[in-house]
Scaffold this active site. Structure first.
Site, PDB file in Angstrom:
ATOM      1  CG  ASP A 184      -1.810   1.165   1.341  1.00 18.07           C
ATOM      2  OD1 ASP A 184      -2.708   1.257   0.484  1.00 18.07           O
ATOM      3  OD2 ASP A 184      -1.648   2.010   2.243  1.00 18.07           O
ATOM      4  CD  GLU A 221      -2.261   2.149  -3.595  1.00 18.29           C
ATOM      5  OE1 GLU A 221      -3.189   2.923  -3.884  1.00 18.29           O
ATOM      6  OE2 GLU A 221      -1.489   2.380  -2.659  1.00 18.29           O
TER       7      GLU A 221
HETATM    8  C1  GLC Z   1      -3.864   3.405  -0.418  1.00 17.93           C
HETATM    9  C2  GLC Z   1      -5.283   2.928  -0.248  1.00 17.93           C
HETATM   10  C3  GLC Z   1      -6.140   4.071   0.118  1.00 17.93           C
HETATM   11  C4  GLC Z   1      -5.622   4.693   1.374  1.00 17.93           C
HETATM   12  C5  GLC Z   1      -4.155   5.054   1.245  1.00 17.93           C
HETATM   13  C6  GLC Z   1      -3.558   5.302   2.582  1.00 17.93           C
HETATM   14  O1  GLC Z   1      -3.718   4.251  -1.472  1.00 17.93           O
HETATM   15  O2  GLC Z   1      -5.713   2.308  -1.421  1.00 17.93           O
HETATM   16  O3  GLC Z   1      -7.472   3.672   0.272  1.00 17.93           O
HETATM   17  O4  GLC Z   1      -6.350   5.844   1.647  1.00 17.93           O
HETATM   18  O5  GLC Z   1      -3.387   4.016   0.723  1.00 17.93           O
HETATM   19  O6  GLC Z   1      -3.355   4.077   3.262  1.00 17.93           O
HETATM   20  C1  GLC Z   2      -2.919   9.088  -3.878  1.00 19.23           C
HETATM   21  C2  GLC Z   2      -1.908   8.066  -3.595  1.00 19.23           C
HETATM   22  C3  GLC Z   2      -2.483   6.704  -3.642  1.00 19.23           C
HETATM   23  C4  GLC Z   2      -3.774   6.639  -2.889  1.00 19.23           C
HETATM   24  C5  GLC Z   2      -4.702   7.709  -3.250  1.00 19.23           C
HETATM   25  C6  GLC Z   2      -5.890   7.667  -2.359  1.00 19.23           C
HETATM   26  O1  GLC Z   2      -3.275   9.061  -5.206  1.00 19.23           O
HETATM   27  O2  GLC Z   2      -0.863   8.136  -4.522  1.00 19.23           O
HETATM   28  O3  GLC Z   2      -1.575   5.817  -3.090  1.00 19.23           O
HETATM   29  O4  GLC Z   2      -4.439   5.459  -3.206  1.00 19.23           O
HETATM   30  O5  GLC Z   2      -4.066   8.917  -3.108  1.00 19.23           O
HETATM   31  O6  GLC Z   2      -6.771   8.637  -2.766  1.00 19.23           O
END
Ligand code: GLC
Ligand code: GLC
Length: 645
Positions: free
Chosen positions: A291, A333
């Site tokens: 994540d 991710e």
């Molecule tokens: C990732 C998750 C998102 C979350 C963020 C912080 O991007 O997909 O839902 O808000 O990480 O953990």
């Molecule tokens: C940003 C981050 C991503 C997260 C997202 C949540 O785009 O790069 O990791 O999932 O915010 O809104």
């Protein structure tokens, strides 16, 4: 080999010789222990190099290195026998996940089925869809009330009590595997919640745990950092730091104020998180979703995203996993610029990655009815190393951000900033004639940046079409859903369904009345799975039935078509601005009409991309296809052409 490589190799060799006598007693006897040692010999040089680059400035570097390897050895010793057997099976067939039979689904445990037992009871549904990969979104203990949908983790070793227990999770992993489904979990490793044990001890004044996080007595450093930082959640948590009265300190909080960024400059944090990670591997997790991977290292004067040290950390984690739990693979991710997205996808880091560039650009092409940006971006960014694969998706639990490369857009005469403004207008239904019903997510008044929330069906036009009751508009909406999912299913890699999309779930506005959700529009596309509506999937005259049955059929076609396994994907110029075309593994040609008008693709354009067989079948319709100078595609039609056998 450079002299530096030479030095690393020799130093690693000598270090390993010194460590072996101390690690061996921790390992299981016989074959089992020998396997660990064999992998250690193979991957130690990487572990050593990465950790040296990260932590050699600590006077007790070698002590930390020993502690890290000791932890890996202990967790390997604790790894269940069935998973050790899986390790061997995967090592013998490392590219197993590239098969066309791979099919992913993702859901929240509570919203989909109440709890872990509920998920277990839904295995027949997963099988009906053909899933082989199930991502259960954060199910760990997290704060009551706001917790970023579980992405604020209070303990990596405890399941949220209302969902079940860790023992049930491990049992579920076994049960899923017995049904050919790999369990995928998140590793939320950039931050913990402020209720994690480490955070509590930091709050209690323990310096050792304060060093697990980034904490500052005053604004000097935060101000310096913020000059170059991007705000991720400007509406809910402006800035990247949160002042805690109870600590009298500023804490680094990239995301929400209750999500405290971990300090990977501290080797103890690396070690502690390694143990949490291998603990999860030992519960039977087969793919670990890293994540927010881009954010884990910070340096003043930089954006603190995708810095070189992030790669060192991931490579070290990966090498240690290859040693102690090789059946587990990483999925990245990184929702960032395509070059950065791609930088994490390699055998030393992540075998899998979300494909956010393709995801966002499919929506872009639906809005513009032009495929040029999608086509040119895929030409530039789709190809991966053969050991890796994309996870191709259409929607996730998150917002859609327009992360395409401005350079690629500029080359096509598209101004990135203006284009994003247009897309935001379009997907919030503010652009006249737009079919989409979406909501803004995190508008930033300074940069005028914003992202989009909404379910696949609502963004594809179904919500509006149902309001008008117009059969043609409904057809178009259904066809748009099928069109973009067909690309996820056939472009190469692992397709991923956000469960609920297969029954055409529309936006749910009830989150606006829930105080723990009202300020986060992503909840509009995270409704509880509606099992009553899902029943209608059996009836092909309903919308649910049309979408479900079409997707289920395409999934079956995918599984029985080796040309759709991961491998080569060649995007080609179809000669039509509205039609995307690609050839899979030289054997299957896909065409996708992104407009609500008939389009023609000339025989010449097809021949330039593919040796046109004498007899052609379209696997989507199951019909033989013949055409003269041009092939005609109906509005939003997709075809998968192959030599008829
Ligand atoms: C990732 C998750 C998102 C979350 C963020 C912080 O991007 O997909 O839902 O808000 O990480 O953990
Ligand atoms: C940003 C981050 C991503 C997260 C997202 C949540 O785009 O790069 O990791 O999932 O915010 O809104």
């Amino acid at each position: 080999m450079t002299p530096q490589d030479d030095w690393f190799a020799r130093e690693a060799y000598l270090t390993l010789r010194r460590l072996l006598p101390r690690l061996s007693p921790l390992l299981p006897p016989g074959e089992e222990g020998a396997r660990f040692l064999g992998r250690l010999e193979q991957h130690f040089a990487t572990v050593f190099r990465c950790l040296y680059l990260l932590y050699n400035n600590h006077y007790d570097f070698f002590y930390h290195l020993e502690m890290i390897l000791t932890a890996a050895a202990r967790l390997y010793a604790a790894r269940p026998a069935a998973l050790k057997a899986l390790d061997q099976q995967r090592e013998a067939n490392p590219l197993w996940f590239q098969s066309q039979s791979m099919m992913g689904g993702v859901c929240y445990v509570d919203l989909f089925a109440g709890n872990l037992q509920g998920i277990r009871a839904k295995i027949p549904y997963f099988q009906e869809l053909g899933l082989t990969y199930l991502h259960l979104m954060p199910l760990f203990k997290s704060p009551a009330g706001e917790n970023d949908g579980g992405y604020a983790v209070s303990s990596y070793r405890d399941v949220e009590p209302k969902l079940g227990t860790m023992a049930e999770l491990a049992g579920l992993a076994d049960e899923l595997r017995a049904h050919g489904i790999s369990l995928v979990l998140d590793f939320v490793f950039n931050h913990t919640s402020d209720e994690h044990e480490w955070a509590k001890r930091a709050l209690a004044g323990e310096e050792e745990y304060q060093n697990y996080y980034y904490m500052f007595d005053d604004r000097t450093l935060p101000d310096q950092y913020e000059r170059t930082l991007r705000e991720i959640f400007p509406e809910q948590s402006p800035g990247s730091f949160t002042y805690r009265d109870d600590l009298q300190k500023w804490v680094w909080t990239t995301f929400r104020s209750f999500q405290w960024d971990l300090n990977y400059r501290n080797p103890q944090v690396f070690n502690a998180m390694l143990q949490e990670m291998l603990f999860l591997a030992n519960q039977g997790v087969e793919f670990l979703r890293l994540d927010a991977v881009a954010f884990i290292w910070k340096e003043v004067g930089t954006p603190c995203e995708s810095l070189p040290q992030v790669h060192d950390i991931i490579q070290a984690f990966n090498a240690l996993t290859r040693i102690a739990a090789p059946a587990m693979l990483f999925k990245s991710e990184a929702i960032v610029h395509p070059d950065q997205v791609n930088s994490y996808v390699n055998p030393q880091e992540c075998a899998l990655s979300y494909n956010p560039t393709m995801m966002a650009l499919m929506w872009e092409a639906l809005a513009t009815r032009e495929v040029k940006l999608l086509y040119h971006s895929m030409r530039q960014h789709f190809a991966l190393l053969p050991e890796c694969a994309w996870v191709n998706y259409v929607r996730s639990h998150d917002d859609i951000g327009w992360t395409f490369a401005d350079e690629v857009a500029a080359g096509l005469g598209i101004n990135g900033f203006d284009h994003r403004q247009f897309l935001n207008q379009f997907y919030t239904g503010r652009f006249k004639g737009s079919f989409a019903t979406g909501q803004p997510f995190n508008y930033n008044p300074v940069t005028r940046d914003m992202r989009i929330s909404g379910t696949c069906a609502s963004l594809a036009g179904l919500e509006q079409a149902l309001e008008t009751g117009d059969a043609l508009l409904i057809d178009h909406a259904v066809s748009r859903i099928v069109l973009i999912y067909s690309i996820a299913l056939s472009a190469g890699g692992v397709p991923l369904i956000y469960l609920g999309d297969e029954i055409a779930t529309c936006n749910d506005y009830s989150y606006e009345h829930n105080p723990a959700q009202a300020n986060d529009s992503r909840w509009v596309h995270r409704p509880p799975f509606d099992w009553a509506r899902a029943e209608r999937r059996r009836d092909a005259s309903t919308i649910e039935g049309r979408v479900f049955q079409t997707l289920a059929r395409l999934i079956q076609v995918r599984k029985s078509t080796p040309a759709l396994a991961n491998g080569r994907t060649t995007f080609f110029d179809t000669g039509s601005e509205q039609v995307l075309g690609y050839v899979r593994n030289g054997a299957l040609l896909a065409l996708c009409n992104f407009s609500e008008r008939e389009q023609r693709v000339s025989r010449e354009a097809l021949r330039a991309a593919w040796p046109i067989p004498a007899q052609i079948v379209d696997l989507v319709s199951g019909q033989k296809v013949s055409f003269g100078f041009a092939l005609t595609l109906q509005p939003y039609q997709v075809v998968w052409l192959k030599a008829a056998s």
